[in-house]
Write a protein that holds these residues in place. Structure first.
Motif, PDB file in Angstrom:
ATOM      1  N   ILE A   1       0.256  -0.162  10.103  1.00  0.00           N
ATOM      2  CA  ILE A   1      -0.953  -0.528   9.357  1.00  0.00           C
ATOM      3  C   ILE A   1      -1.755   0.717   8.992  1.00  0.00           C
ATOM      4  O   ILE A   1      -2.347   0.801   7.904  1.00  0.00           O
ATOM      5  CB  ILE A   1      -1.817  -1.537  10.152  1.00  0.00           C
ATOM      6  CG1 ILE A   1      -2.838  -2.234   9.245  1.00  0.00           C
ATOM      7  CG2 ILE A   1      -2.519  -0.884  11.323  1.00  0.00           C
ATOM      8  CD1 ILE A   1      -2.248  -3.289   8.363  1.00  0.00           C
ATOM      9  N   PHE A   2      -1.755   1.728   9.887  1.00  0.00           N
ATOM     10  CA  PHE A   2      -2.474   2.972   9.586  1.00  0.00           C
ATOM     11  C   PHE A   2      -1.814   3.696   8.412  1.00  0.00           C
ATOM     12  O   PHE A   2      -2.505   4.261   7.552  1.00  0.00           O
ATOM     13  CB  PHE A   2      -2.510   3.875  10.817  1.00  0.00           C
ATOM     14  CG  PHE A   2      -3.360   5.103  10.644  1.00  0.00           C
ATOM     15  CD1 PHE A   2      -4.734   5.005  10.487  1.00  0.00           C
ATOM     16  CD2 PHE A   2      -2.784   6.364  10.625  1.00  0.00           C
ATOM     17  CE1 PHE A   2      -5.521   6.136  10.314  1.00  0.00           C
ATOM     18  CE2 PHE A   2      -3.562   7.499  10.463  1.00  0.00           C
ATOM     19  CZ  PHE A   2      -4.928   7.379  10.304  1.00  0.00           C
ATOM     20  N   GLY A   3      -0.492   3.644   8.364  1.00  0.00           N
ATOM     21  CA  GLY A   3       0.219   4.261   7.243  1.00  0.00           C
ATOM     22  C   GLY A   3      -0.127   3.599   5.924  1.00  0.00           C
ATOM     23  O   GLY A   3      -0.281   4.272   4.894  1.00  0.00           O
ATOM     24  N   LYS A   4      -0.284   2.270   5.933  1.00  0.00           N
ATOM     25  CA  LYS A   4      -0.683   1.554   4.720  1.00  0.00           C
ATOM     26  C   LYS A   4      -2.089   1.964   4.287  1.00  0.00           C
ATOM     27  O   LYS A   4      -2.366   2.089   3.089  1.00  0.00           O
ATOM     28  CB  LYS A   4      -0.626   0.051   4.962  1.00  0.00           C
ATOM     29  CG  LYS A   4       0.780  -0.504   5.102  1.00  0.00           C
ATOM     30  CD  LYS A   4       0.744  -2.007   5.340  1.00  0.00           C
ATOM     31  CE  LYS A   4       2.157  -2.572   5.464  1.00  0.00           C
ATOM     32  NZ  LYS A   4       2.152  -4.039   5.728  1.00  0.00           N
ATOM     33  N   LEU A   5      -2.976   2.153   5.255  1.00  0.00           N
ATOM     34  CA  LEU A   5      -4.330   2.616   4.933  1.00  0.00           C
ATOM     35  C   LEU A   5      -4.282   3.965   4.236  1.00  0.00           C
ATOM     36  O   LEU A   5      -4.934   4.168   3.194  1.00  0.00           O
ATOM     37  CB  LEU A   5      -5.174   2.714   6.206  1.00  0.00           C
ATOM     38  CG  LEU A   5      -6.494   3.495   6.074  1.00  0.00           C
ATOM     39  CD1 LEU A   5      -7.462   2.760   5.143  1.00  0.00           C
ATOM     40  CD2 LEU A   5      -7.126   3.730   7.435  1.00  0.00           C
ATOM     41  N   LEU A   6      -3.520   4.906   4.783  1.00  0.00           N
ATOM     42  CA  LEU A   6      -3.467   6.251   4.211  1.00  0.00           C
ATOM     43  C   LEU A   6      -2.946   6.242   2.782  1.00  0.00           C
ATOM     44  O   LEU A   6      -3.390   7.038   1.945  1.00  0.00           O
ATOM     45  CB  LEU A   6      -2.594   7.149   5.092  1.00  0.00           C
ATOM     46  CG  LEU A   6      -3.129   7.435   6.502  1.00  0.00           C
ATOM     47  CD1 LEU A   6      -2.169   8.356   7.254  1.00  0.00           C
ATOM     48  CD2 LEU A   6      -4.521   8.047   6.452  1.00  0.00           C
ATOM     49  N   LYS A   7      -2.044   5.315   2.477  1.00  0.00           N
ATOM     50  CA  LYS A   7      -1.523   5.220   1.111  1.00  0.00           C
ATOM     51  C   LYS A   7      -2.591   4.726   0.134  1.00  0.00           C
ATOM     52  O   LYS A   7      -2.449   4.897  -1.083  1.00  0.00           O
ATOM     53  CB  LYS A   7      -0.309   4.303   1.082  1.00  0.00           C
ATOM     54  CG  LYS A   7       0.921   4.886   1.765  1.00  0.00           C
ATOM     55  CD  LYS A   7       2.091   3.917   1.715  1.00  0.00           C
ATOM     56  CE  LYS A   7       3.319   4.507   2.410  1.00  0.00           C
ATOM     57  NZ  LYS A   7       4.478   3.566   2.401  1.00  0.00           N
ATOM     58  N   ASN A   8      -3.638   4.084   0.674  1.00  0.00           N
ATOM     59  CA  ASN A   8      -4.709   3.549  -0.165  1.00  0.00           C
ATOM     60  C   ASN A   8      -5.852   4.543  -0.367  1.00  0.00           C
ATOM     61  O   ASN A   8      -6.818   4.236  -1.055  1.00  0.00           O
ATOM     62  CB  ASN A   8      -5.265   2.266   0.457  1.00  0.00           C
ATOM     63  CG  ASN A   8      -4.437   1.048   0.123  1.00  0.00           C
ATOM     64  OD1 ASN A   8      -4.629   0.401  -0.902  1.00  0.00           O
ATOM     65  ND2 ASN A   8      -3.477   0.746   0.988  1.00  0.00           N
ATOM     66  N   ILE A   9      -5.751   5.725   0.258  1.00  0.00           N
ATOM     67  CA  ILE A   9      -6.819   6.726   0.167  1.00  0.00           C
ATOM     68  C   ILE A   9      -6.304   7.951  -0.577  1.00  0.00           C
ATOM     69  O   ILE A   9      -5.201   8.435  -0.299  1.00  0.00           O
ATOM     70  CB  ILE A   9      -7.318   7.110   1.573  1.00  0.00           C
ATOM     71  CG1 ILE A   9      -8.009   5.913   2.242  1.00  0.00           C
ATOM     72  CG2 ILE A   9      -8.282   8.290   1.515  1.00  0.00           C
ATOM     73  CD1 ILE A   9      -8.461   6.158   3.659  1.00  0.00           C
ATOM     74  N   SER A  10      -7.096   8.429  -1.511  1.00  0.00           N
ATOM     75  CA  SER A  10      -6.695   9.581  -2.314  1.00  0.00           C
ATOM     76  C   SER A  10      -7.722  10.702  -2.167  1.00  0.00           C
ATOM     77  O   SER A  10      -8.772  10.531  -1.544  1.00  0.00           O
ATOM     78  CB  SER A  10      -6.593   9.173  -3.789  1.00  0.00           C
ATOM     79  OG  SER A  10      -7.888   8.878  -4.302  1.00  0.00           O
TER      80      SER A  10
END
Length: 360
Positions: free
Chosen positions: A41-50
């Protein structure tokens, strides 16, 4: 000649404790999430942040919209803040004049009296009695006789973990309204508890509910919270709004958490299972404790010396706990933050002898 600070701070006394060097411990000392989100879930969060989210200012509209849908309250009833403490400071700043009174529980979260002293309030405290009983009638009597400008309650309370019933909260809100008092209900731990006072917002225009993403959502490091209140109070809060309500990364992460609320709810259930397991084991082994609706439990030690020794021995096993407390009714108590059931079983198995020794 040295620059003199404002006399407003003469009654403010603070002690600061470091947060460093805890990475290699089980952090059961500050009511944080002791394990954090899983890697997927943390990896999915990081993909949503630029990089845009780091470099650009942003407003809180998207987060307000998501909180509105989650709580079923209008967007005009929501105000985003830099943590629950930022919300409470803003409220005190707006509604307190010097010598106004603030009524609170005792014990309570220490920042209530810190902010009360900063804004030169007269602090009125309603103490818990033996066996952690809170006298609602006496509390309401203080509202009616002393007519405080602000009444602030944490529900569940920290550090006791106890709850005031919905009916009693409604009666307190009614008394506050009759006596022109603003009621603040701090619901930092509400997702671990059995109910919220949120529905009272529609009935009482003198009520503010303060919440945080630090506890149940596991985002203590990001300092993100919000208020729920009628639109006129929200308009007042906007008067002291900073350039941005909170930092952009915090708001994006809070949005992501609400988009993944089923994951958050699953973790809350796991934490509550860990709390209930630990409470049951304490009771079976005659460990003095208190049923809690927060993400923590109290442990009553026999003496201050035994409490300190237990904390030292537990730290050697890589478990950090809070305490010991020195004031009534928490004298000689230590506090353990709860986490997932698996972690709580491991903690109990590795600490049972230390805890039992501290209580005899």
């Amino acid at each position: 000649m040295a620059i003199q600070r404002s006399s407003r701070l003469d009654q403010v006394h603070r002690e600061f404790y470091g947060y460093s060097d805890r990475k290699n411990f089980y952090r059961l000392d500050r009511n944080e999430d002791p394990t954090g989100w899983d890697e997927e879930i943390f990896g999915k969060l990081l993909k949503n942040i630029s990089t845009y989210d780091f470099s650009a200012y942003s407003d809180s509209n998207v987060l307000i919209e998501k909180i509105s849908k989650w709580t079923h309250l209008s967007e005009e009833n929501i105000y985003i803040t830099a943590g629950a403490d930022g919300a409470i400071k803003n409220i005190f700043e707006i509604y307190l004049d010097p010598k106004d009174s603030v009524l609170m529980q005792e014990p309570c979260w220490p920042m209530y009296w810190v902010y009360g002293n900063i804004y030169q309030a007269n602090l009125i405290k309603q103490p818990y009695e033996n066996n952690f009983i809170f006298d609602i009638d006496a509390f309401i009597d203080k509202i009616e006789t002393q007519k405080p400008r602000i009444v602030i309650l944490a529900n569940p309370n920290m550090p006791t973990g106890t709850m005031i019933s919905f009916e009693d909260l409604s009666n307190i809100a009614e008394s506050c309204k009759k006596n022109d008092s603003l009621l603040i209900i701090d619901e930092a731990y509400h997702l671990f508890s059995s109910f919220s006072a949120m529905n009272l917002i529609k009935k009482f225009d003198n009520l503010i509910i303060v919440r945080t993403f630090s506890k149940a959502f596991g985002l203590a490091g990001l300092r993100i919270g919000y208020c729920l209140a009628n639109k006129h109070i929200i308009e007042d809060l906007m008067l002291v709004r900073p350039i941005a309500d909170a930092n952009n990364i915090a708001m994006r992460t809070a949005c992501f958490a609400l988009d993944n609320i089923k994951y958050i709810e699953k973790r809350i259930n796991d934490f509550n299972a860990g709390r209930d397991y630990l409470y049951t084991e304490f009771c079976k082994n005659e460990i003095p404790t208190l049923k809690s609706e927060g993400n923590f439990l109290l442990i009553g030690c026999k003496s201050m010396e035994k409490a300190k020794k237990a904390l030292e021995q537990l730290q050697e096993k890589k478990y950090l706990l809070k305490g010991p407390y020195s004031s009534f009714p928490l004298t000689n108590y230590i506090r353990v933050t709860v986490g997932p059931l698996e972690l709580m079983k491991r903690f109990w198995n590795e600490s049972i002898d230390i805890i039992k020794e501290s209580c005899t």
